[in-house]
Motif scaffolding. Structure first.
Motif, PDB file in Angstrom:
ATOM      1  N   GLY A  81     -29.274 -23.764  72.037  1.00 51.52           N
ATOM      2  CA  GLY A  81     -30.677 -23.900  71.653  1.00 51.52           C
ATOM      3  C   GLY A  81     -30.948 -23.789  70.173  1.00 51.52           C
ATOM      4  O   GLY A  81     -32.022 -23.322  69.773  1.00 51.52           O
ATOM      5  N   SER A  83     -32.282 -24.679  66.766  1.00 55.38           N
ATOM      6  CA  SER A  83     -33.357 -25.547  66.291  1.00 55.38           C
ATOM      7  C   SER A  83     -33.808 -25.074  64.920  1.00 55.38           C
ATOM      8  O   SER A  83     -33.900 -23.868  64.668  1.00 55.38           O
ATOM      9  CB  SER A  83     -34.535 -25.516  67.265  1.00 55.38           C
ATOM     10  N   GLU A  86     -36.261 -30.129  60.177  1.00 55.10           N
ATOM     11  CA  GLU A  86     -35.360 -31.260  59.988  1.00 55.10           C
ATOM     12  C   GLU A  86     -35.345 -31.801  58.572  1.00 55.10           C
ATOM     13  O   GLU A  86     -34.500 -32.633  58.241  1.00 55.10           O
ATOM     14  CB  GLU A  86     -35.735 -32.386  60.957  1.00 55.10           C
ATOM     15  N   THR A  95     -34.293 -21.107  65.263  1.00 58.00           N
ATOM     16  CA  THR A  95     -34.142 -20.384  66.521  1.00 58.00           C
ATOM     17  C   THR A  95     -32.821 -20.744  67.180  1.00 58.00           C
ATOM     18  O   THR A  95     -32.283 -21.840  66.983  1.00 58.00           O
ATOM     19  CB  THR A  95     -35.284 -20.696  67.497  1.00 58.00           C
ATOM     20  N   PHE A  96     -32.300 -19.824  67.975  1.00 55.42           N
ATOM     21  CA  PHE A  96     -31.070 -20.060  68.726  1.00 55.42           C
ATOM     22  C   PHE A  96     -30.932 -18.960  69.766  1.00 55.42           C
ATOM     23  O   PHE A  96     -31.716 -17.998  69.802  1.00 55.42           O
ATOM     24  CB  PHE A  96     -29.848 -20.071  67.803  1.00 55.42           C
ATOM     25  N   THR A 141     -33.964 -15.270  72.884  1.00 57.45           N
ATOM     26  CA  THR A 141     -34.076 -16.184  71.745  1.00 57.45           C
ATOM     27  C   THR A 141     -34.153 -15.407  70.439  1.00 57.45           C
ATOM     28  O   THR A 141     -34.965 -14.496  70.293  1.00 57.45           O
ATOM     29  CB  THR A 141     -35.323 -17.075  71.872  1.00 57.45           C
ATOM     30  N   SER A 143     -35.008 -15.632  66.388  1.00 58.88           N
ATOM     31  CA  SER A 143     -35.828 -16.503  65.549  1.00 58.88           C
ATOM     32  C   SER A 143     -36.100 -15.851  64.206  1.00 58.88           C
ATOM     33  O   SER A 143     -36.086 -14.621  64.068  1.00 58.88           O
ATOM     34  CB  SER A 143     -37.159 -16.829  66.240  1.00 58.88           C
ATOM     35  N   VAL A 175     -26.185 -28.126  61.048  1.00 61.66           N
ATOM     36  CA  VAL A 175     -27.554 -28.629  61.029  1.00 61.66           C
ATOM     37  C   VAL A 175     -27.670 -29.617  59.878  1.00 61.66           C
ATOM     38  O   VAL A 175     -27.230 -29.330  58.764  1.00 61.66           O
ATOM     39  CB  VAL A 175     -28.570 -27.478  60.848  1.00 61.66           C
TER      40      VAL A 175
END
Length: 333
Positions: A81, A83, A86, A95-96, A141, A143, A175
């Motif tokens: 997960g 994110s 971008e 987050t992961f 999660t 974050s 990323v």
């Protein structure tokens, strides 16, 4: 203008647009870097799921005998997960989660260097290093507020100790951040640098395959700094990454854990084991007057200590000045 002519002109415009888009994408993320990193992450993730310590995904470093934080999964745990924003200049969250091989979220972690989770982010060329501490939600999660300052391909490391296993573990992924990209070419060794007005130097031989002592010294205005404050359970925290693939080395500081209010300096001694010869990127976090600073250094590892250049050779001019460190809340100290 007749219809056939309009169609021809429209086609030429589309060709030009796609050509520019392709050029921009290649400028943002070097194709070779992305391809190599993606293959490494896949290889290490597969080995980790099987409990295999092989590191065949390293290519030139295929003789490594232990996982070096380049995989998505290891010993029954996986990074999921992930994110992040971008593009540069876009405020958001990184987050992961850490999950078991069966997909169950992990929510119990041990304190390790005073934190349950250490998140390391660094660009492929070793620039824009960050060491922060995200917060854990009840659903597993992690974050932290996040904004990218520069474009490129970044490797994200999660360093933690699951309560169930009690073993230190490092997982990672990549990323890609869009925007104007300008890679910084690899330079010479940097054994002296300046971070936040402090002069930082490193001495010691990093020898492959065996524990090696590295001593970092901190000075200011030509005088040794003797009021280094405890940070993350020591008087300094050192992250070491192998040049090229950014393999993650676990580094340990010498001495007992300092007590609150205790100070020390100017020297901080660490122990590290380099798996292979080559260049290694060091990032020292240290705290003075409640402010954490990060000093980047670059050294070489060799199988023969006599083959390491002296500190007078290519010691660097300190042009890669360290940046002030960010804490887990995303704010500067």
């Amino acid at each position: 203008m007749n219809a056939p002519t309009k169609l021809v002109l429209y086609g030429l415009v589309l060709v030009a647009v796609f050509a520019v888009a392709g050029f921009t994408a290649n400028a943002v993320v070097p194709e070779e870097t992305v391809r190599n990193w993606s293959q490494e992450t896949t290889d290490h993730g597969q080995h980790g799921q099987e409990g295999d310590a092989d590191t065949a995904g390293h290519g030139a470093h295929a003789d490594d005998a232990a996982p070096l934080g380049l995989g998505l999964a290891q010993d029954g745990y996986q990074l999921t997960g992930v994110s992040a924003p971008e593009e540069t200049g876009s405020e958001g969250e990184l987050t992961f989660a850490v999950s078991t091989s069966g997909g169950e979220p992990v929510t119990a972690f041990e304190l390790n260097h005073e934190k349950e989770m250490h998140l390391i982010a660094v660009r492929a060329d070793g620039q824009h290093f960050r060491h922060v501490h995200p917060e854990l939600d009840t659903d597993g999660t992690w974050s932290i507020p996040w904004e990218w300052e520069e474009a490129g391909t970044y490797r994200i490391f999660a360093d933690f100790v699951p309560s169930e296993s009690g073993e230190d573990m490092t997982l990672s992924t990549t990323v890609q951040v869009s925007g104007d990209y300008a890679a910084v070419p690899a330079g010479e060794r940097v054994t002296e640098t300046n971070a936040g007005g402090f002069d930082v130097s490193v001495r010691g031989d990093l020898v492959t395959g065996q524990p090696s002592e590295l001593t970092v010294s901190v000075a200011r205005d030509g005088e040794p700094v003797t009021d280094l404050e405890p940070y993350l359970g020591a008087f300094g925290h050192l992250v070491a990454l192998r040049g090229g693939d950014l393999a993650y080395l676990h580094v340990h500081s010498h001495g007992a854990e300092p007590e609150a209010g205790q100070t020390a300096g100017p020297d901080i001694t660490f122990e590290a084991t380099a798996p292979t010869e080559g260049r290694y990127l060091l990032y020292l976090d240290f705290q003075v007057d409640g402010q954490v600073h990060t000093a980047p250094l670059v050294i070489d590892a060799t199988a023969d200590p006599a083959g390491i250049p002296s500190e007078d050779d290519h010691s660097g001019d300190g042009s890669g000045n360290g940046d002030d460190h960010e804490d887990g809340d995303g704010h500067d100290h």
